[in-house]
Design a protein around this motif. Sequence first.
Motif, PDB file in Angstrom:
ATOM      1  N   VAL A  99       0.937  -9.207 -37.735  1.00 50.93           N
ATOM      2  CA  VAL A  99      -0.153  -9.836 -36.986  1.00 50.93           C
ATOM      3  C   VAL A  99      -0.035 -11.360 -37.056  1.00 50.93           C
ATOM      4  CG1 VAL A  99      -2.641 -10.230 -36.975  1.00 50.93           C
ATOM      5  CG2 VAL A  99      -1.754  -7.913 -37.178  1.00 50.93           C
ATOM      6  N   GLY A 100      -0.073 -11.987 -35.896  1.00 48.39           N
ATOM      7  CA  GLY A 100       0.082 -13.433 -35.800  1.00 48.39           C
ATOM      8  C   GLY A 100       1.441 -13.847 -35.301  1.00 48.39           C
ATOM      9  N   ASN A 101       2.401 -12.922 -35.338  1.00 50.04           N
ATOM     10  CA  ASN A 101       3.737 -13.199 -34.822  1.00 50.04           C
ATOM     11  C   ASN A 101       4.075 -12.349 -33.596  1.00 50.04           C
ATOM     12  OD1 ASN A 101       5.155 -15.195 -36.607  1.00 50.04           O
ATOM     13  ND2 ASN A 101       4.488 -13.748 -38.172  1.00 50.04           N
ATOM     14  N   TRP A 102       3.361 -11.256 -33.424  1.00 51.19           N
ATOM     15  CA  TRP A 102       3.632 -10.341 -32.331  1.00 51.19           C
ATOM     16  C   TRP A 102       2.491 -10.350 -31.319  1.00 51.19           C
ATOM     17  CZ3 TRP A 102       7.364  -6.054 -32.084  1.00 51.19           C
ATOM     18  CH2 TRP A 102       8.356  -6.155 -33.062  1.00 51.19           C
ATOM     19  N   ILE A 103       2.854 -10.136 -30.068  1.00 55.40           N
ATOM     20  CA  ILE A 103       1.884  -9.839 -29.015  1.00 55.40           C
ATOM     21  C   ILE A 103       2.284  -8.498 -28.434  1.00 55.40           C
ATOM     22  CG2 ILE A 103       0.887 -10.558 -26.813  1.00 55.40           C
ATOM     23  CD1 ILE A 103       1.879 -13.408 -27.474  1.00 55.40           C
ATOM     24  N   THR A 104       1.353  -7.583 -28.297  1.00 50.53           N
ATOM     25  CA  THR A 104       1.692  -6.254 -27.797  1.00 50.53           C
ATOM     26  C   THR A 104       0.840  -5.915 -26.582  1.00 50.53           C
ATOM     27  OG1 THR A 104       0.100  -5.140 -29.253  1.00 50.53           O
ATOM     28  CG2 THR A 104       2.294  -5.528 -30.121  1.00 50.53           C
ATOM     29  N   LEU A 105       1.439  -5.182 -25.670  1.00 55.92           N
ATOM     30  CA  LEU A 105       0.759  -4.821 -24.426  1.00 55.92           C
ATOM     31  C   LEU A 105       0.961  -3.353 -24.102  1.00 55.92           C
ATOM     32  CD1 LEU A 105       2.301  -7.840 -23.817  1.00 55.92           C
ATOM     33  CD2 LEU A 105       0.824  -7.641 -21.813  1.00 55.92           C
ATOM     34  N   THR A 106      -0.064  -2.763 -23.497  1.00 54.61           N
ATOM     35  CA  THR A 106       0.071  -1.427 -22.941  1.00 54.61           C
ATOM     36  C   THR A 106       0.681  -1.521 -21.554  1.00 54.61           C
ATOM     37  OG1 THR A 106      -2.091  -1.412 -21.848  1.00 54.61           O
ATOM     38  CG2 THR A 106      -2.022  -0.686 -24.159  1.00 54.61           C
ATOM     39  N   ALA A 107       1.032  -0.377 -21.005  1.00 55.44           N
ATOM     40  CA  ALA A 107       1.600  -0.329 -19.659  1.00 55.44           C
ATOM     41  C   ALA A 107       0.619  -0.841 -18.612  1.00 55.44           C
ATOM     42  CB  ALA A 107       2.006   1.111 -19.324  1.00 55.44           C
ATOM     43  N   GLU A 108      -0.688  -0.781 -18.940  1.00 50.52           N
ATOM     44  CA  GLU A 108      -1.715  -1.213 -17.992  1.00 50.52           C
ATOM     45  C   GLU A 108      -2.133  -2.663 -18.193  1.00 50.52           C
ATOM     46  OE1 GLU A 108      -1.171   2.637 -18.943  1.00 50.52           O
ATOM     47  OE2 GLU A 108      -2.589   1.567 -20.220  1.00 50.52           O
ATOM     48  N   GLY A 109      -1.530  -3.349 -19.165  1.00 48.71           N
ATOM     49  CA  GLY A 109      -1.786  -4.770 -19.341  1.00 48.71           C
ATOM     50  C   GLY A 109      -2.788  -5.142 -20.405  1.00 48.71           C
ATOM     51  N   ASP A 110      -3.289  -4.164 -21.179  1.00 51.24           N
ATOM     52  CA  ASP A 110      -4.175  -4.493 -22.288  1.00 51.24           C
ATOM     53  C   ASP A 110      -3.363  -5.112 -23.418  1.00 51.24           C
ATOM     54  OD1 ASP A 110      -6.583  -3.535 -21.141  1.00 51.24           O
ATOM     55  OD2 ASP A 110      -5.964  -1.482 -21.600  1.00 51.24           O
ATOM     56  N   VAL A 111      -3.912  -6.144 -24.047  1.00 54.60           N
ATOM     57  CA  VAL A 111      -3.184  -6.936 -25.032  1.00 54.60           C
ATOM     58  C   VAL A 111      -3.770  -6.716 -26.420  1.00 54.60           C
ATOM     59  CG1 VAL A 111      -2.548  -9.281 -25.740  1.00 54.60           C
ATOM     60  CG2 VAL A 111      -2.613  -8.678 -23.315  1.00 54.60           C
ATOM     61  N   SER A 112      -2.896  -6.588 -27.416  1.00 58.13           N
ATOM     62  CA  SER A 112      -3.349  -6.468 -28.787  1.00 58.13           C
ATOM     63  C   SER A 112      -2.429  -7.254 -29.711  1.00 58.13           C
ATOM     64  CB  SER A 112      -3.433  -4.994 -29.217  1.00 58.13           C
ATOM     65  OG  SER A 112      -4.135  -4.874 -30.437  1.00 58.13           O
TER      66      SER A 112
END
Length: 385
Positions: free
Chosen positions: A254-267
């Motif tokens: 956490v703090g180094n990664w950006i993650t996304l779903t196929a629909e564009g939601d970001v976590s």
Amino acid sequence: MGRSFSAIYFEATRRCNLRCPMCMTGSNDRKVVAESRRRELSLDEIRDLVLLPAKNLHVKAVGWSGGEFLVRKDAFDLLRLTADLGYQCKLCSNGELLSRERLRAIKAATGGKVTIALGLNSLDEDNAETRDADCDRTIEVLELCKELDIDRHVIVTIGKHNTDSFERTIDYLIRNRISFNRSPLVGRGSGRDHFHANAFEREDLEKSFHPVLRSHVNGYVSYTPFFLSPELYDRASGGMEDGIPHNPPIGCWVGNWITLTAEGDVSVCPVLLDALSAGNVREKPLDELVLSSKLFQEITDRSKLKGRCGQCRYQYTCGGCRAMAWYHSGDYMAEDPTCFFEPVTRETKSEHEEETNRWFTKYLMVARHAGFFSRKKPAPGRDEG
């Protein structure tokens, strides 16, 4: 733009009609797949709302996953785009579609700047039901990558299923010079009902997993607890960025990664993708969304960590696993309940710090070669060490 991130992890498709027995993600939930399929981001949206804005966040690598990324009709267009924009490209797959011909095409599309990442949770056939794909097929693809001179990586999901076989699996990876990282089994999607029965516990981490992880430089991508001297990290990196170990990334993702779903939601982490959302890139481009997100601001502020994590010498060089905190307590700032370290005061040192420091100095060479570390000038008053 002040913040930097190492990588984007993109679950570019929910679709997967291939063998994927117990992958613990939302992709094997048929209802989720059916509902989300029509809302997946298009190539143009991915380019304009994700990949181009990510340049403002100094992202270095983009990982494509799923489901199974290669079932997208525009998969090779996305791979070419990733390479053309100058990103390191990582393709996460269960290996079923990775024939020799397709691997050659992937290498050509990316100009050879690609890493194939496969799941291999155990070499033990008794654990077949907990693997993302057939063990023999995974090893076959790893051998094909070696033959074709394609970089390869393995993700080992750890839980009750592989406490006994973990060391043997890692020994195989070390002997074959394959980099790896551990990923905790979590309660994502259809795996939610199985989490508490199958997730590793503190004793499993202390006795089975951690001794192996801390003994090999190949696995230093990310794991917790991470007993690195904050003074050593400070000297090597030139200081942290907003309290996050970024140069190179260590400890919690956490703090180094950006993650996304196929629909564009970001976590904030691949294994928190269905649980915590910072918003959707259709509302704001990725850079604007991340920099204005309350979730990113809160969860990356390690000064606010609670319990043992908040009074630990390794508060910033480790951070505890935010995913384990969330899935066990529902509070992503809580202490990591799977950590076996008991700090009496902030000065309490782990008996494993010296070993961690020794391997870290070697890991810096690996991280520099991979583009995730550059030696900085020390701040005024600090010696180079």
